[in-house]
Design an enzyme around this catalytic site. Structure first.
Site, PDB file in Angstrom:
ATOM      1  N   GLY A  34       3.871  10.034  -9.433  1.00  0.00           N
ATOM      2  CA  GLY A  34       4.791   8.987  -9.854  1.00  0.00           C
ATOM      3  C   GLY A  34       5.542   8.319  -8.729  1.00  0.00           C
ATOM      4  O   GLY A  34       5.494   8.731  -7.569  1.00  0.00           O
ATOM      5  N   HIS A  69      -6.270  -5.919  -2.089  1.00  0.00           N
ATOM      6  CA  HIS A  69      -7.015  -6.011  -0.835  1.00  0.00           C
ATOM      7  C   HIS A  69      -7.303  -7.453  -0.434  1.00  0.00           C
ATOM      8  O   HIS A  69      -8.081  -7.692   0.493  1.00  0.00           O
ATOM      9  CB  HIS A  69      -8.309  -5.209  -0.935  1.00  0.00           C
ATOM     10  CG  HIS A  69      -8.088  -3.739  -0.850  1.00  0.00           C
ATOM     11  ND1 HIS A  69      -9.107  -2.810  -0.953  1.00  0.00           N
ATOM     12  CD2 HIS A  69      -6.947  -3.018  -0.683  1.00  0.00           C
ATOM     13  CE1 HIS A  69      -8.608  -1.584  -0.850  1.00  0.00           C
ATOM     14  NE2 HIS A  69      -7.292  -1.691  -0.698  1.00  0.00           N
ATOM     15  N   THR A  70      -6.664  -8.393  -1.104  1.00  0.00           N
ATOM     16  CA  THR A  70      -6.716  -9.769  -0.640  1.00  0.00           C
ATOM     17  C   THR A  70      -5.796  -9.970   0.567  1.00  0.00           C
ATOM     18  O   THR A  70      -5.812 -11.031   1.197  1.00  0.00           O
ATOM     19  CB  THR A  70      -6.323 -10.753  -1.763  1.00  0.00           C
ATOM     20  OG1 THR A  70      -6.543 -12.088  -1.302  1.00  0.00           O
ATOM     21  CG2 THR A  70      -4.858 -10.607  -2.154  1.00  0.00           C
ATOM     22  N   ASP A 115     -10.072  -9.188   3.560  1.00  0.00           N
ATOM     23  CA  ASP A 115     -10.802 -10.364   3.087  1.00  0.00           C
ATOM     24  C   ASP A 115     -10.649 -11.463   4.118  1.00  0.00           C
ATOM     25  O   ASP A 115     -10.025 -11.257   5.171  1.00  0.00           O
ATOM     26  CB  ASP A 115     -10.389 -10.775   1.670  1.00  0.00           C
ATOM     27  CG  ASP A 115      -9.175 -11.702   1.592  1.00  0.00           C
ATOM     28  OD1 ASP A 115      -8.517 -11.931   2.626  1.00  0.00           O
ATOM     29  OD2 ASP A 115      -8.879 -12.192   0.493  1.00  0.00           O
ATOM     30  N   HIS A 173       0.506   4.204  -2.738  1.00  0.00           N
ATOM     31  CA  HIS A 173       0.238   5.593  -2.368  1.00  0.00           C
ATOM     32  C   HIS A 173       1.365   6.520  -2.802  1.00  0.00           C
ATOM     33  O   HIS A 173       1.142   7.719  -2.965  1.00  0.00           O
ATOM     34  CB  HIS A 173       0.000   5.696  -0.854  1.00  0.00           C
ATOM     35  CG  HIS A 173      -1.386   5.308  -0.458  1.00  0.00           C
ATOM     36  ND1 HIS A 173      -2.153   6.046   0.419  1.00  0.00           N
ATOM     37  CD2 HIS A 173      -2.170   4.262  -0.835  1.00  0.00           C
ATOM     38  CE1 HIS A 173      -3.335   5.470   0.564  1.00  0.00           C
ATOM     39  NE2 HIS A 173      -3.361   4.381  -0.175  1.00  0.00           N
ATOM     40  N   ASP A 174       2.541   5.968  -3.009  1.00  0.00           N
ATOM     41  CA  ASP A 174       3.627   6.766  -3.566  1.00  0.00           C
ATOM     42  C   ASP A 174       3.404   6.998  -5.055  1.00  0.00           C
ATOM     43  O   ASP A 174       3.401   8.129  -5.533  1.00  0.00           O
ATOM     44  CB  ASP A 174       4.964   6.066  -3.334  1.00  0.00           C
ATOM     45  CG  ASP A 174       6.140   6.848  -3.912  1.00  0.00           C
ATOM     46  OD1 ASP A 174       6.169   8.087  -3.742  1.00  0.00           O
ATOM     47  OD2 ASP A 174       7.014   6.234  -4.541  1.00  0.00           O
ATOM     48  N   ASN A 176      -3.599   9.278   3.923  1.00  0.00           N
ATOM     49  CA  ASN A 176      -2.394   8.702   4.509  1.00  0.00           C
ATOM     50  C   ASN A 176      -2.287   8.862   6.020  1.00  0.00           C
ATOM     51  O   ASN A 176      -1.721   8.009   6.706  1.00  0.00           O
ATOM     52  CB  ASN A 176      -1.148   9.337   3.878  1.00  0.00           C
ATOM     53  CG  ASN A 176      -0.999   9.011   2.405  1.00  0.00           C
ATOM     54  OD1 ASN A 176      -1.423   7.945   1.971  1.00  0.00           O
ATOM     55  ND2 ASN A 176      -0.410   9.913   1.647  1.00  0.00           N
ATOM     56  N   VAL A 226       0.713   9.432  -6.645  1.00  0.00           N
ATOM     57  CA  VAL A 226       0.874  10.880  -6.435  1.00  0.00           C
ATOM     58  C   VAL A 226       2.174  11.320  -7.106  1.00  0.00           C
ATOM     59  O   VAL A 226       3.265  11.134  -6.573  1.00  0.00           O
ATOM     60  CB  VAL A 226       0.885  11.222  -4.935  1.00  0.00           C
ATOM     61  CG1 VAL A 226       1.000  12.727  -4.734  1.00  0.00           C
ATOM     62  CG2 VAL A 226      -0.362  10.696  -4.254  1.00  0.00           C
ATOM     63  N   ASP A 244      -4.243 -14.327  -2.441  1.00  0.00           N
ATOM     64  CA  ASP A 244      -5.026 -15.282  -3.216  1.00  0.00           C
ATOM     65  C   ASP A 244      -6.186 -14.541  -3.892  1.00  0.00           C
ATOM     66  O   ASP A 244      -6.167 -13.309  -3.968  1.00  0.00           O
ATOM     67  CB  ASP A 244      -5.532 -16.425  -2.320  1.00  0.00           C
ATOM     68  CG  ASP A 244      -6.255 -15.890  -1.068  1.00  0.00           C
ATOM     69  OD1 ASP A 244      -6.852 -14.794  -1.142  1.00  0.00           O
ATOM     70  OD2 ASP A 244      -6.220 -16.573  -0.025  1.00  0.00           O
ATOM     71  N   SER A 264       8.181  10.167  -2.733  1.00  0.00           N
ATOM     72  CA  SER A 264       7.732  11.399  -2.090  1.00  0.00           C
ATOM     73  C   SER A 264       6.926  11.115  -0.830  1.00  0.00           C
ATOM     74  O   SER A 264       6.936  11.910   0.118  1.00  0.00           O
ATOM     75  CB  SER A 264       6.913  12.245  -3.066  1.00  0.00           C
ATOM     76  OG  SER A 264       5.814  11.508  -3.579  1.00  0.00           O
ATOM     77  N   ARG A 314       0.831  -1.204   0.000  1.00  0.00           N
ATOM     78  CA  ARG A 314       0.000   0.000   0.000  1.00  0.00           C
ATOM     79  C   ARG A 314       0.868   1.257   0.000  1.00  0.00           C
ATOM     80  O   ARG A 314       0.535   2.252  -0.656  1.00  0.00           O
ATOM     81  CB  ARG A 314      -0.908  -0.014   1.234  1.00  0.00           C
ATOM     82  CG  ARG A 314      -1.890   1.166   1.306  1.00  0.00           C
ATOM     83  CD  ARG A 314      -2.932   0.918   2.381  1.00  0.00           C
ATOM     84  NE  ARG A 314      -3.923   2.000   2.410  1.00  0.00           N
ATOM     85  CZ  ARG A 314      -3.956   2.954   3.331  1.00  0.00           C
ATOM     86  NH1 ARG A 314      -3.046   2.993   4.296  1.00  0.00           N
ATOM     87  NH2 ARG A 314      -4.896   3.899   3.286  1.00  0.00           N
TER      88      ARG A 314
END
Length: 317
Positions: free
Chosen positions: A72, A193-194, A238, A66-67, A94, A70, A245, A76, A62
């Protein structure tokens, strides 16, 4: 200047231009000579962190997402706020939720011991995302290297560009399309998000107000996430949160997506068929996810003489 001299100058300029172009390209073996142990050090650091806390694999993945979303993949997101600077860590998507900074710091320290001033924090982030997925049983992919680190960050862009857990499908499609991703690539990337967990504040509205949610699932979450307290209480994204998976997609089919934005991918819309495909074909999901990650890894990298190689990932040199 005579014709011969002008010709020589032109050749030199052309050579310099081509050299500049080659130095600006990402390469899988970028550190083969300058820091041959870098990849093994990073992989070992990720493995140790994930063994100590399996959730950390999702957190590092994650952090990279999130890097890259924003401005590229430029590290940052790692910059700390200062008295004169407010960066991306303080942005709403964040603040209080992204984590794994200490793991990146520890890996950076080990890499610096092996080859000082060579390996960028942006490349470390990119590699940790891949190694985290592999450590939790997911697919691997080719990581191209050569990114450099930004010397600034954008609080406002982080607030604007990162998709929110309350987004509907059209907002999600727009958010990913703005970064060049197709609808299928968006759904594949959502499969991240698995693994991992989310805070109560991110799913409270869904479990009390959404109608496209399994009733017993909602009740079980309400015990963890009261209406007015427990913002930081965690729930798994999940039902197998430490295994990479395709269970995430099966959960969506049962209306057991934790976030409102998750369930939007299976809510009678255009993405239902993609969820069905990934639920039935885990290998197809794994392949599509890996390909989408390769694409995400190359979002607007700083190369050549742009940016810098930070000595400390939390601050500019």
């Amino acid at each position: 200047m005579g014709p011969s001299s002008m010709y020589n100058v032109a050749l030199i300029l052309l050579f310099s231009f081509l050299l500049g172009m080659s130095s600006a390209k990402l390469s899988e073996n970028f550190y083969e000579k300058s820091c041959p142990k870098a990849l093994s050090i990073i992989k070992s650091g990720v493995r140790s962190a994930v063994q100590a806390e399996p959730r950390m694999g999702a957190s590092l993945l994650r952090l990279h997402f999130h890097d890259c979303f924003v401005n590229g993949c430029d590290a940052s997101v790692l910059l700390d706020d200062t008295a004169n600077f407010t960066g991306e860590k303080s942005a709403a998507p964040n603040n209080g939720s992204i984590r794994g900074f200490d793991v990146i710091d520890n890996i950076k320290t080990q890499v610096e011991k092996s080859c000082p001033g060579v390996v960028s924090c942006a490349n470390i982030l990119t590699l940790t995302s891949r190694d985290s997925v592999v450590a939790l049983g997911g697919p691997s992919w080719k990581v191209l290297l050569g990114r450099r680190d930004s010397t600034t960050a954008s609080f406002s862009d982080a607030n604007r560009d990162l998709p929110a857990p309350v987004f509907n499908l059209s907002q999600l499609i727009s958010s990913f399309s703005n970064k060049g991703f197709s609808v299928r690539e968006m759904v594949a990337l959502s499969g991240a998000h698995t693994i991992g967990q989310a805070r109560c504040v991110s799913f409270r509205d869904r479990i009390y107000n959404d109608t496209n949610i399994n009733a017993s699932f909602a009740r079980s979450l309400q015990a963890k996430c009261p209406r007015s307290e427990g913002d930081n209480n965690l729930a798994p994204l999940d039902s197998s949160p430490i295994e990479f998976d395709s269970v995430y997609f099966k959960n969506l089919q049962s209306q057991k997506g934790l976030l409102h934005s998750d369930q939007e991918f299976f809510n009678g819309g255009s993405t239902d068929s993609i969820v069905n495909t990934y639920s039935l074909n885990p290998l197809t999901f794994a392949s599509d996810f890996a390909n989408a990650m390769v694409k995400m890894n190359t979002l607007s990298p700083l190369t050549g003489s742009n940016g810098e190689i930070r000595k400390n990932c939390r601050k500019i040199n």
